[in-house]
Motif scaffolding. Structure first.
Motif, PDB file in Angstrom:
ATOM      1  N   ASP A 313       5.786  -5.504   3.720  1.00  0.00           N
ATOM      2  CA  ASP A 313       6.928  -5.408   3.286  1.00  0.00           C
ATOM      3  C   ASP A 313       6.349  -4.921   1.509  1.00  0.00           C
ATOM      4  OD1 ASP A 313       8.940  -5.086   5.616  1.00  0.00           O
ATOM      5  OD2 ASP A 313       8.885  -7.153   5.292  1.00  0.00           O
ATOM      6  N   PHE A 314       5.335  -6.570   1.329  1.00  0.00           N
ATOM      7  CA  PHE A 314       5.217  -6.223  -0.067  1.00  0.00           C
ATOM      8  C   PHE A 314       4.805  -4.752  -0.144  1.00  0.00           C
ATOM      9  CE2 PHE A 314       2.335  -6.128  -3.891  1.00  0.00           C
ATOM     10  CZ  PHE A 314       2.901  -6.657  -4.684  1.00  0.00           C
ATOM     11  N   PRO A 354      12.743  -5.368   0.237  1.00  0.00           N
ATOM     12  CA  PRO A 354      13.216  -6.464   1.264  1.00  0.00           C
ATOM     13  C   PRO A 354      12.089  -6.474   2.221  1.00  0.00           C
ATOM     14  CG  PRO A 354      13.376  -3.759   1.011  1.00  0.00           C
ATOM     15  CD  PRO A 354      12.595  -4.319  -0.101  1.00  0.00           C
ATOM     16  N   THR A 355      13.547  -7.991   2.724  1.00  0.00           N
ATOM     17  CA  THR A 355      12.189  -8.051   4.230  1.00  0.00           C
ATOM     18  C   THR A 355      13.370  -8.188   5.592  1.00  0.00           C
ATOM     19  OG1 THR A 355      12.275 -10.297   4.091  1.00  0.00           O
ATOM     20  CG2 THR A 355      10.389  -9.156   2.769  1.00  0.00           C
ATOM     21  N   LYS A 360      12.436 -16.642   1.501  1.00  0.00           N
ATOM     22  CA  LYS A 360      11.394 -15.599  -0.393  1.00  0.00           C
ATOM     23  C   LYS A 360      10.556 -17.047  -0.687  1.00  0.00           C
ATOM     24  CE  LYS A 360      15.199 -14.044  -3.071  1.00  0.00           C
ATOM     25  NZ  LYS A 360      15.313 -12.424  -2.241  1.00  0.00           N
ATOM     26  N   GLY A 361       9.691 -17.057  -1.409  1.00  0.00           N
ATOM     27  CA  GLY A 361       8.595 -18.158  -1.586  1.00  0.00           C
ATOM     28  C   GLY A 361       7.725 -18.655  -0.166  1.00  0.00           C
ATOM     29  N   LEU A 362       7.980 -20.075  -0.834  1.00  0.00           N
ATOM     30  CA  LEU A 362       6.891 -20.512   0.093  1.00  0.00           C
ATOM     31  C   LEU A 362       7.579 -20.382   2.060  1.00  0.00           C
ATOM     32  CD1 LEU A 362       5.310 -23.791  -1.506  1.00  0.00           C
ATOM     33  CD2 LEU A 362       3.938 -22.304  -0.457  1.00  0.00           C
ATOM     34  N   ARG A 382       5.152  -3.713  10.926  1.00  0.00           N
ATOM     35  CA  ARG A 382       4.066  -2.763   9.608  1.00  0.00           C
ATOM     36  C   ARG A 382       5.408  -1.652  10.165  1.00  0.00           C
ATOM     37  NH1 ARG A 382       0.580  -6.195  12.577  1.00  0.00           N
ATOM     38  NH2 ARG A 382      -0.354  -6.919  11.040  1.00  0.00           N
ATOM     39  N   PRO A 383       6.689  -1.185   9.366  1.00  0.00           N
ATOM     40  CA  PRO A 383       7.267  -0.110   9.137  1.00  0.00           C
ATOM     41  C   PRO A 383       6.827   0.474   8.550  1.00  0.00           C
ATOM     42  CG  PRO A 383       9.091  -2.086   8.637  1.00  0.00           C
ATOM     43  CD  PRO A 383       7.108  -2.721   8.743  1.00  0.00           C
ATOM     44  N   LEU A 384       6.681   2.113   8.132  1.00  0.00           N
ATOM     45  CA  LEU A 384       6.529   2.923   6.946  1.00  0.00           C
ATOM     46  C   LEU A 384       7.690   3.254   6.638  1.00  0.00           C
ATOM     47  CD1 LEU A 384       3.139   4.736   8.488  1.00  0.00           C
ATOM     48  CD2 LEU A 384       3.404   4.105   6.492  1.00  0.00           C
TER      49      LEU A 384
END
Lengths: 384, 122
Positions: A313-314, A354-355, A360-362, A382-384
């Motif tokens: 997502d990143f 967006p995820t 978030k974070g750890l 793993r959406p494109l």
């Protein structure tokens, strides 16, 4: 360990350092630096982020296997020279946009090798060979371009020293094969050669007069890579530097041994005894490692086999961000790395993109944990 | 010089003679089964040698984590710990189950070997 293998300024000092000290000690303005790992996998991103935090400019990046770290450095405007094979962010962005844009606008000067040609350069560097032979760049335009020669960076100065200690005097050299193509496929076995690799079709090569003006088999010699600093990521590093890499090795051992200095970023520092229980499973011997930094999850947003997967997502979001205005991307990347790695890891994962779960974070990092049976996270969307 | 002489004397012509074919006292199938089991146990022993030290470390790190639980203030952190421990239980139970099963069978094989030895003697 023989003292001769330890840099003079490191003698009597502990190899285990903070991230900040390791980068400050070994990476300077204009350093020829070689990031290890392959594509998104096992990339020492924590060290790469620290280079951005310390704003170390004019880097000469030499690398095989993907541009993910170089992309961040290019986005931060830290790269001057690039010696590489391909600059893709894999399927998500075939050409890393910040690198591409900097090459196009003349900020980065690039020297290009084939993947195999560069791979053989790392092999030559590892074993101390003066060159490696290959044929993979024949028939391409690789041999017609020599950026570093045009820039006057090759060869020697009047006093006999090299103009640039990490740039060879020639890009490559072509010689007549002293074995007259004996080793080429297809081999002369009775009944023919059943191997699938027929790329070096002997007759075509033998008939060609290219490169030397004479008919006959030719070979390209590629020089070793000699980076000043190689940075690698390993799952476990012993407290004296013995390094154990699990999963895909990529060019890490070759690049680490080729370099003057090597910084190993570890998911966990362990005792040497633990790694020496099976010495043959270790990847790099301790004398090649000059500094060790422990940064769990330091491979984020990349993948570390058996520990955590990459953050798809990143990367999906980043490949939209890096197409924005150059100054905006520069500001983004400098804001993104934050003031230190711990703050980064507790803040940035899942932040600003967006995820599915919104963590978030750890929490986000633990969401990316790999299944130890496979080495990756099988259910990762793993959406494109 | 004296040693070399002794060596020369010891390697006599008859030493090079090959033994005549000996009737096998055990079937090839039996030997193959013995070797197969020995190799499987060796593969595990080699792998265990690699995890010997980390495995010894796990109880200690778990103890540290256990002590930390009472200081946790965020429920999502507990979610993470729960998930990690469940995964650990899955892997360690698998190791435990197969280890226990193998260990029990080893005891049974030792007993069976002893029984067979007694039978062969009588």
């Amino acid at each position: 360990m023989a003292e001769a293998t330890i840099p003079t300024f490191m003698r009597g000092k502990d190899k285990i350092m903070s991230l900040s000290d390791a980068v400050k000690t070994f990476v300077k303005k204009g350093t020829c630096i070689c990031p290890g790992g392959f594509s998104y996998t096992k990339k020492p991103f924590a060290l790469a982020r620290e280079v951005i935090r310390q704003d170390i400019k004019d880097l000469f990046v030499t690398m095989n296997g993907g541009a993910s770290i170089c992309e961040f450095w290019a986005a931060a405007g830290l790269v001057k020279l690039l010696d590489t094979t391909y600059i893709g962010l894999e399927g998500i962005q075939p050409v890393a946009y910040s690198v591409r844009r900097s090459i196009q606008d003349g900020t980065i000067d690039v020297e290009d090798y084939s993947n195999y040609g560069y791979g053989l350069r790392t092999v030559a560097g590892r074993y101390g060979w003066p060159f490696s032979p290959c044929m993979s760049e024949f028939g391409t335009s690789f041999m017609d371009n020599d950026t570093f020669a045009k820039m006057g960076l090759r060869g020697k100065k009047a006093d006999g020293s090299w103009i640039h200690p990490s740039i060879p005097p020639a890009r490559a050299a072509v010689i007549e094969d002293p074995f007259d193509g004996w080793g080429l496929r297809p081999h002369a076995f009775e009944g023919g050669d059943g191997t699938s690799n027929q790329t070096n079709a002997l007759e075509k090569v033998r008939e060609s007069t290219a490169y030397t003006g004479k008919q006959g088999v030719k070979v390209i010699l590629v020089p070793p890579i000699l980076p000043e600093v190689t940075i690698i990521l390993a799952q476990r590093v012993g407290n004296k530097g013995t390094t154990r890499i699990e999963g895909i090795l990529g060019p890490d051992a070759e690049q680490a041994i080729s370099a003057k200095y090597c910084i190993a970023q570890a998911e966990k520092i362990v005792t040497e005894e633990e790694l020496r229980a099976q010495p043959y499973s270790n990847t790099i011997a301790m004398q090649y490692v000059d500094a060790i930094v422990e940064v769990p999850y330091g491979g984020f947003p990349g993948q570390v086999p058996y520990y955590y997967d990459y953050d798809w997502d990143f990367w999906r979001a980043y490949t939209q961000i890096n197409r924005k205005d150059k100054a905006e991307v520069n500001k983004y990347i400098r804001d993104w790395v934050m003031e230190d790695e711990w703050t980064f890891l507790t803040t940035r994962p899942g932040d600003g993109y967006p995820t599915i779960t919104g963590t978030k974070g750890l929490q986000r990092l633990f969401e990316l944990r790999a299944d130890a049976t496979y080495g990756y996270k099988p259910g990762l969307a793993r959406p494109l | 010089m004296e040693q070399r002489k002794r060596m020369r004397a010891r390697i006599a012509e008859e030493d090079f003679k090959l033994s005549p074919g000996i009737e096998p006292r055990e079937s090839l199938e039996t030997w193959q089964k013995v070797i197969s089991a020995a190799w499987d146990m060796t593969i595990v022993a080699v792998a265990y040698n690699d995890m010997r030290i980390p495995l010894r470390r796990v109880p200690e790190t778990l103890e540290t984590l256990e002590a930390e639980i009472s200081r946790i203030g965020d429920e999502t952190t507990l979610d993470v710990i729960e998930e990690e421990i469940k995964t650990g239980i899955r892997h360690f139970s698998d190791i435990l189950e197969h280890s226990r099963d193998s260990r029990d069978r080893m005891d049974r094989i030792l007993r069976a070997t002893w029984n067979r030895r007694v039978q062969l003697k009588s």
